[in-house]
Design a protein around this motif. Structure first.
Motif, PDB file in Angstrom:
ATOM      1  N   GLU A 184       0.843  -1.199   0.000  1.00 49.10           N
ATOM      2  CA  GLU A 184       0.000   0.000   0.000  1.00 49.10           C
ATOM      3  C   GLU A 184       0.877   1.247   0.000  1.00 49.10           C
ATOM      4  O   GLU A 184       2.035   1.214   0.406  1.00 49.10           O
ATOM      5  N   ASP A 185       0.305   2.371  -0.446  1.00 49.31           N
ATOM      6  CA  ASP A 185       1.046   3.629  -0.500  1.00 49.31           C
ATOM      7  C   ASP A 185       1.639   4.006   0.854  1.00 49.31           C
ATOM      8  O   ASP A 185       2.784   4.452   0.933  1.00 49.31           O
ATOM      9  N   ALA A 186       0.869   3.822   1.925  1.00 50.91           N
ATOM     10  CA  ALA A 186       1.355   4.185   3.263  1.00 50.91           C
ATOM     11  C   ALA A 186       2.544   3.311   3.662  1.00 50.91           C
ATOM     12  O   ALA A 186       3.509   3.792   4.264  1.00 50.91           O
ATOM     13  N   GLU A 187       2.502   2.038   3.312  1.00 52.96           N
ATOM     14  CA  GLU A 187       3.614   1.137   3.619  1.00 52.96           C
ATOM     15  C   GLU A 187       4.846   1.505   2.800  1.00 52.96           C
ATOM     16  O   GLU A 187       5.967   1.478   3.306  1.00 52.96           O
ATOM     17  N   LEU A 188       4.641   1.851   1.536  1.00 51.87           N
ATOM     18  CA  LEU A 188       5.738   2.258   0.675  1.00 51.87           C
ATOM     19  C   LEU A 188       6.394   3.522   1.224  1.00 51.87           C
ATOM     20  O   LEU A 188       7.621   3.602   1.335  1.00 51.87           O
ATOM     21  N   ARG A 189       5.572   4.497   1.598  1.00 49.07           N
ATOM     22  CA  ARG A 189       6.090   5.744   2.155  1.00 49.07           C
ATOM     23  C   ARG A 189       6.911   5.467   3.420  1.00 49.07           C
ATOM     24  O   ARG A 189       7.987   6.011   3.609  1.00 49.07           O
ATOM     25  N   GLU A 190       6.403   4.594   4.289  1.00 49.44           N
ATOM     26  CA  GLU A 190       7.093   4.261   5.530  1.00 49.44           C
ATOM     27  C   GLU A 190       8.420   3.547   5.237  1.00 49.44           C
ATOM     28  O   GLU A 190       9.434   3.821   5.879  1.00 49.44           O
ATOM     29  N   THR A 191       8.444   2.672   4.257  1.00 47.37           N
ATOM     30  CA  THR A 191       9.670   1.969   3.869  1.00 47.37           C
ATOM     31  C   THR A 191      10.714   2.960   3.352  1.00 47.37           C
ATOM     32  O   THR A 191      11.892   2.887   3.718  1.00 47.37           O
ATOM     33  N   ILE A 192      10.287   3.884   2.515  1.00 53.86           N
ATOM     34  CA  ILE A 192      11.205   4.895   1.977  1.00 53.86           C
ATOM     35  C   ILE A 192      11.723   5.787   3.105  1.00 53.86           C
ATOM     36  O   ILE A 192      12.915   6.070   3.191  1.00 53.86           O
ATOM     37  N   ALA A 193      10.834   6.215   3.990  1.00 53.25           N
ATOM     38  CA  ALA A 193      11.243   7.086   5.108  1.00 53.25           C
ATOM     39  C   ALA A 193      12.248   6.377   6.015  1.00 53.25           C
ATOM     40  O   ALA A 193      13.230   6.995   6.453  1.00 53.25           O
ATOM     41  N   ARG A 194      12.028   5.095   6.287  1.00 54.25           N
ATOM     42  CA  ARG A 194      12.981   4.336   7.123  1.00 54.25           C
ATOM     43  C   ARG A 194      14.349   4.234   6.449  1.00 54.25           C
ATOM     44  O   ARG A 194      15.379   4.349   7.107  1.00 54.25           O
ATOM     45  N   ALA A 195      14.362   4.020   5.139  1.00 52.92           N
ATOM     46  CA  ALA A 195      15.629   3.924   4.410  1.00 52.92           C
ATOM     47  C   ALA A 195      16.382   5.255   4.460  1.00 52.92           C
ATOM     48  O   ALA A 195      17.604   5.275   4.673  1.00 52.92           O
ATOM     49  N   ILE A 196      15.664   6.353   4.277  1.00 47.55           N
ATOM     50  CA  ILE A 196      16.304   7.679   4.341  1.00 47.55           C
ATOM     51  C   ILE A 196      16.806   7.945   5.755  1.00 47.55           C
ATOM     52  O   ILE A 196      17.921   8.446   5.948  1.00 47.55           O
ATOM     53  N   GLU A 197      16.008   7.615   6.738  1.00 40.97           N
ATOM     54  CA  GLU A 197      16.393   7.808   8.145  1.00 40.97           C
ATOM     55  C   GLU A 197      17.667   7.018   8.460  1.00 40.97           C
ATOM     56  O   GLU A 197      18.580   7.522   9.116  1.00 40.97           O
ATOM     57  N   HIS A 198      17.746   5.777   7.982  1.00 42.11           N
ATOM     58  CA  HIS A 198      18.930   4.953   8.205  1.00 42.11           C
ATOM     59  C   HIS A 198      20.166   5.583   7.545  1.00 42.11           C
ATOM     60  O   HIS A 198      21.226   5.692   8.169  1.00 42.11           O
ATOM     61  N   SER A 199      20.029   6.017   6.301  1.00 43.24           N
ATOM     62  CA  SER A 199      21.145   6.667   5.599  1.00 43.24           C
ATOM     63  C   SER A 199      21.566   7.947   6.310  1.00 43.24           C
ATOM     64  O   SER A 199      22.760   8.236   6.426  1.00 43.24           O
ATOM     65  N   LEU A 200      20.585   8.701   6.792  1.00 43.52           N
ATOM     66  CA  LEU A 200      20.878   9.950   7.501  1.00 43.52           C
ATOM     67  C   LEU A 200      21.638   9.674   8.802  1.00 43.52           C
ATOM     68  O   LEU A 200      22.554  10.423   9.160  1.00 43.52           O
ATOM     69  N   THR A 201      21.288   8.612   9.485  1.00 45.59           N
ATOM     70  CA  THR A 201      21.999   8.225  10.708  1.00 45.59           C
ATOM     71  C   THR A 201      23.441   7.853  10.385  1.00 45.59           C
ATOM     72  O   THR A 201      24.377   8.292  11.060  1.00 45.59           O
ATOM     73  N   LEU A 202      23.639   7.041   9.343  1.00 50.97           N
ATOM     74  CA  LEU A 202      24.997   6.672   8.935  1.00 50.97           C
ATOM     75  C   LEU A 202      25.798   7.903   8.508  1.00 50.97           C
ATOM     76  O   LEU A 202      26.983   8.028   8.838  1.00 50.97           O
ATOM     77  N   PHE A 203      25.142   8.806   7.797  1.00 48.85           N
ATOM     78  CA  PHE A 203      25.794  10.041   7.355  1.00 48.85           C
ATOM     79  C   PHE A 203      26.219  10.874   8.562  1.00 48.85           C
ATOM     80  O   PHE A 203      27.357  11.350   8.631  1.00 48.85           O
ATOM     81  N   GLN A 204      25.315  11.051   9.517  1.00 49.30           N
ATOM     82  CA  GLN A 204      25.627  11.825  10.715  1.00 49.30           C
ATOM     83  C   GLN A 204      26.822  11.220  11.453  1.00 49.30           C
ATOM     84  O   GLN A 204      27.740  11.946  11.849  1.00 49.30           O
ATOM     85  N   GLU A 205      26.819   9.909  11.630  1.00 52.48           N
ATOM     86  CA  GLU A 205      27.929   9.251  12.332  1.00 52.48           C
ATOM     87  C   GLU A 205      29.249   9.468  11.594  1.00 52.48           C
ATOM     88  O   GLU A 205      30.278   9.730  12.220  1.00 52.48           O
ATOM     89  N   LEU A 206      29.228   9.361  10.280  1.00 57.06           N
ATOM     90  CA  LEU A 206      30.437   9.540   9.482  1.00 57.06           C
ATOM     91  C   LEU A 206      30.956  10.980   9.572  1.00 57.06           C
ATOM     92  O   LEU A 206      32.150  11.203   9.802  1.00 57.06           O
ATOM     93  N   VAL A 207      30.063  11.952   9.416  1.00 51.25           N
ATOM     94  CA  VAL A 207      30.463  13.361   9.491  1.00 51.25           C
ATOM     95  C   VAL A 207      31.043  13.675  10.862  1.00 51.25           C
ATOM     96  O   VAL A 207      32.117  14.287  10.981  1.00 51.25           O
TER      97      VAL A 207
END
Length: 152
Positions: free
Chosen positions: A123-146
């Motif tokens: 469903e659209d809501a599940e897709l949106r949540e999956t995309i948001a989690r992926a971005i959140e994970h990348s942002l966390t890794l980015f923050q740790e690296l910086v």
């Protein structure tokens, strides 16, 4: 067709110039975006608006290429990309230095994806949540690296 917008914010303990430098370091992208194996600049010259970047991803054992055009390049404040091959999306990173070594990063993603196959039943809501989690994970890794690279 699935469409949506996602906005996430994060504060990083580093200067905006350090954050921007790492954000635009093509060699470092796979370090903080686990989907990406490598990024290759397809246009000659320095990074700037109009340059095409090719991201190589591995999906289900196959190598897949996504081409993005830099649409916004304003060091150290904004970096934006839009898809020119593959999924239709645009992402903009806006940096605001709150203090000498404290920078806010706002990630804005607008996406338009084809409908998944009928067997996927996502469903659209599940897709949106999956995309948001992926971005959140990348942002966390980015923050740790910086923060690791910017630490005194």
């Amino acid at each position: 067709m699935s469409r949506g917008r996602i906005r996430l914010e994060r504060t990083v303990r580093a200067s905006a110039s350090d954050v921007f430098r790492l954000l635009t370091s093509l060699d470092d992208t796979p370090t903080w975006d686990p989907r990406v194996l490598k990024v290759t600049q397809m246009t000659r010259g320095a990074l700037r608006t109009g340059v095409i970047l090719r991201s190589t991803l591995e999906i289900d054992g196959a190598s897949v290429h996504l081409d993005d055009e830099i649409t916004d390049f304003d060091p150290p404040n904004r970096f934006g990309l839009r898809s020119v091959l593959g999924a239709t999306n645009a992402v903009t990173y806006t940096l605001s230095e709150e203090d000498t070594n404290l920078t806010s990063i706002a990630v804005n993603l607008a996406y338009e994806l084809p409908d998944p196959p009928p067997t996927a039943r996502l469903e659209d809501a599940e897709l949106r949540e999956t995309i948001a989690r992926a971005i959140e994970h990348s942002l966390t890794l980015f923050q740790e690296l910086v923060e690791r690279r910017s630490a005194p």
